[in-house]
Design an enzyme around this catalytic site. Structure first.
Site, short mmCIF file in Angstrom:
data_model
loop_
_atom_site.label_atom_id
_atom_site.label_comp_id
_atom_site.label_asym_id
_atom_site.label_seq_id
_atom_site.Cartn_x
_atom_site.Cartn_y
_atom_site.Cartn_z
N LYS A 34 -13.43 17.93 -6.15
CA LYS A 34 -12.42 16.93 -6.56
C LYS A 34 -13.03 15.54 -6.41
O LYS A 34 -13.46 15.15 -5.33
CB LYS A 34 -11.16 17.02 -5.71
CG LYS A 34 -10.10 16.00 -6.19
CD LYS A 34 -8.82 16.07 -5.37
CE LYS A 34 -8.85 15.22 -4.13
NZ LYS A 34 -8.60 13.78 -4.32
N ASP A 63 -9.27 13.43 -10.21
CA ASP A 63 -7.95 13.08 -9.68
C ASP A 63 -7.72 11.57 -9.85
O ASP A 63 -7.90 10.80 -8.91
CB ASP A 63 -7.96 13.49 -8.20
CG ASP A 63 -6.68 13.17 -7.46
OD1 ASP A 63 -5.64 12.99 -8.10
OD2 ASP A 63 -6.74 13.12 -6.21
N LEU A 64 -7.33 11.17 -11.07
CA LEU A 64 -7.17 9.73 -11.34
C LEU A 64 -5.71 9.33 -11.53
O LEU A 64 -5.41 8.15 -11.67
CB LEU A 64 -8.01 9.33 -12.56
CG LEU A 64 -9.52 9.55 -12.39
CD1 LEU A 64 -10.27 9.14 -13.65
CD2 LEU A 64 -10.06 8.78 -11.19
N LYS A 65 -4.81 10.27 -11.56
CA LYS A 65 -3.35 10.00 -11.53
C LYS A 65 -2.93 8.91 -12.51
O LYS A 65 -2.38 7.88 -12.11
CB LYS A 65 -2.92 9.60 -10.12
CG LYS A 65 -3.23 10.64 -9.04
CD LYS A 65 -2.62 10.19 -7.71
CE LYS A 65 -2.89 11.15 -6.58
NZ LYS A 65 -4.25 11.10 -6.04
N ASP A 68 0.97 5.11 -17.25
CA ASP A 68 1.05 3.93 -18.12
C ASP A 68 1.87 4.35 -19.33
O ASP A 68 2.44 5.45 -19.34
CB ASP A 68 -0.38 3.47 -18.50
CG ASP A 68 -0.44 1.97 -18.80
OD1 ASP A 68 0.46 1.47 -19.52
OD2 ASP A 68 -1.39 1.30 -18.36
N THR A 119 2.85 12.18 -1.52
CA THR A 119 3.35 12.66 -0.22
C THR A 119 3.46 11.51 0.78
O THR A 119 4.07 11.66 1.83
CB THR A 119 2.46 13.77 0.36
OG1 THR A 119 1.11 13.36 0.22
CG2 THR A 119 2.68 15.07 -0.35
N ARG A 210 -12.25 17.23 4.44
CA ARG A 210 -13.04 17.14 5.67
C ARG A 210 -13.32 18.45 6.39
O ARG A 210 -14.42 18.61 6.94
CB ARG A 210 -12.39 16.11 6.61
CG ARG A 210 -12.57 14.70 6.09
CD ARG A 210 -11.57 13.73 6.63
NE ARG A 210 -10.24 13.97 6.09
CZ ARG A 210 -9.16 13.26 6.41
NH1 ARG A 210 -9.26 12.27 7.28
NH2 ARG A 210 -8.00 13.52 5.86
O1 C5P Z 1 -10.05 15.66 3.98
P1 C5P Z 1 -8.74 16.20 3.44
O2 C5P Z 1 -8.70 17.70 3.34
O3 C5P Z 1 -7.55 15.63 4.18
O4 C5P Z 1 -8.69 15.64 1.94
C1 C5P Z 1 -7.56 15.83 1.12
C2 C5P Z 1 -7.78 15.22 -0.22
O5 C5P Z 1 -6.59 15.39 -0.98
C3 C5P Z 1 -8.07 13.72 -0.22
O6 C5P Z 1 -8.90 13.45 -1.34
C4 C5P Z 1 -6.72 13.10 -0.41
O7 C5P Z 1 -6.79 11.85 -1.03
C5 C5P Z 1 -6.07 14.12 -1.34
N1 C5P Z 1 -4.61 14.15 -1.30
C6 C5P Z 1 -3.90 14.35 -0.14
N2 C5P Z 1 -2.54 14.38 -0.17
C7 C5P Z 1 -1.91 14.22 -1.32
C8 C5P Z 1 -2.60 14.03 -2.51
C9 C5P Z 1 -3.97 13.99 -2.45
O8 C5P Z 1 -4.49 14.53 0.92
N3 C5P Z 1 -0.60 14.29 -1.34
#
Ligand code: C5P
Length: 229
Positions: A34, A63-65, A68, A119, A210
């Protein structure tokens, strides 16, 4: 539902070489990648092309959401889907017309998802921006609208999986971040779920950052997560 990988590793960095190093480490696990705004705003479409060409064409969720007017989002989706990414997304709150225009312009081999409600927006914030009703009602309503517009699915939190699955049926992609293997550090994620529970509840795809990228052996960490689901 799809032969694409179930896990997309969040590669959150503005640095192209760091992204390539992370992807090289996880590639033995055969999972997707992603890439989000942080990467894209630093490296642009050329950065995505470079990842595809130099990292053996991993499946990419870009993932550019987009949010517009319909014509502008349609143009953005047309251009981005031509890069050859597997998933792209828009904000469902852009509306039915915007989502329909986006889907029409999306290359057929790219799946189009919508973000229902970020979220980070809790009930208090939802009220502040003038949304009526509960956050979960709004999430489900926006997921229904996404389906009506003909998109392939939504990005949602683990705690919304069941309500959306019950409403939108079995053939709807639910791409879920905020996932932590049992015992892993939550970090800044407030409400997490294990990969196994998320899939058992109805998630089709998981976004995991992570717990994979910071592991001593990212490919093994990714394989263990895949085995657990
Ligand atoms: O490191 P981690 O598993 O927390 O990364 C989660 C990824 O999902 C990040 O790129 C974060 O920006 C994205 N994300 C999120 N919660 C959301 C939407 C996207 O953690 N509601």
């Amino acid at each position: 539902m799809t032969s694409l990988p179930k896990i997309y590793c969040a590669v959150d960095t503005p640095d192209l070489n760091t992204a390539k190093e992370i992807i090289a480490k996880i590639s033995p696990a055969g999972i997707g990648v992603k890439l989000g705004m942080e990467f894209f705003n630093a490296n642009g479409p050329q950065g995505v092309i470079e990842i595809l060409e130099s990292c053996n064409h991993p499946p990419i969720f870009l993932d550019l959401k987009y949010h517009d007017i319909p014509n502008t989002v349609a143009g953005a989706v047309r251009a981005a889907s031509k890069l050859g990414v597997s998933y792209l997304n828009v904000h469902a709150s852009g509306g039915l017309e915007m989502m329909r225009a986006a889907k029409e312009s999306c290359a057929p081999e790219t799946k189009l998802l919508a973000v229902t409600l970020l979220t980070s927006i809790d009930q208090q914030e939802a009220n502040r921006i003038g949304y009526e009703g509960s956050v979960s009602e709004r999430v489900v309503a926006l997921a229904k609208l996404t389906q009506e517009a003909g998109l392939d699915g939504v990005v949602c939190s683990a705690h919304e999986i069941k309500a959306i699955r019950d409403t939108c049926g079995p053939d709807f992609v639910l791409m879920v971040p905020g996932i932590r293997p049992a015992g892993a550090e939550a970090g800044d994620q407030k409400r997490v779920m294990t990969p196994k529970d998320a899939v058992a509840t109805g998630a089709t795809h998981l976004v995991i950052g992570r717990p994979i990228t910071k592991a001593d052996d990212p490919a093994t960490a990714a394989k263990e997560i895949m085995d657990s689901i």
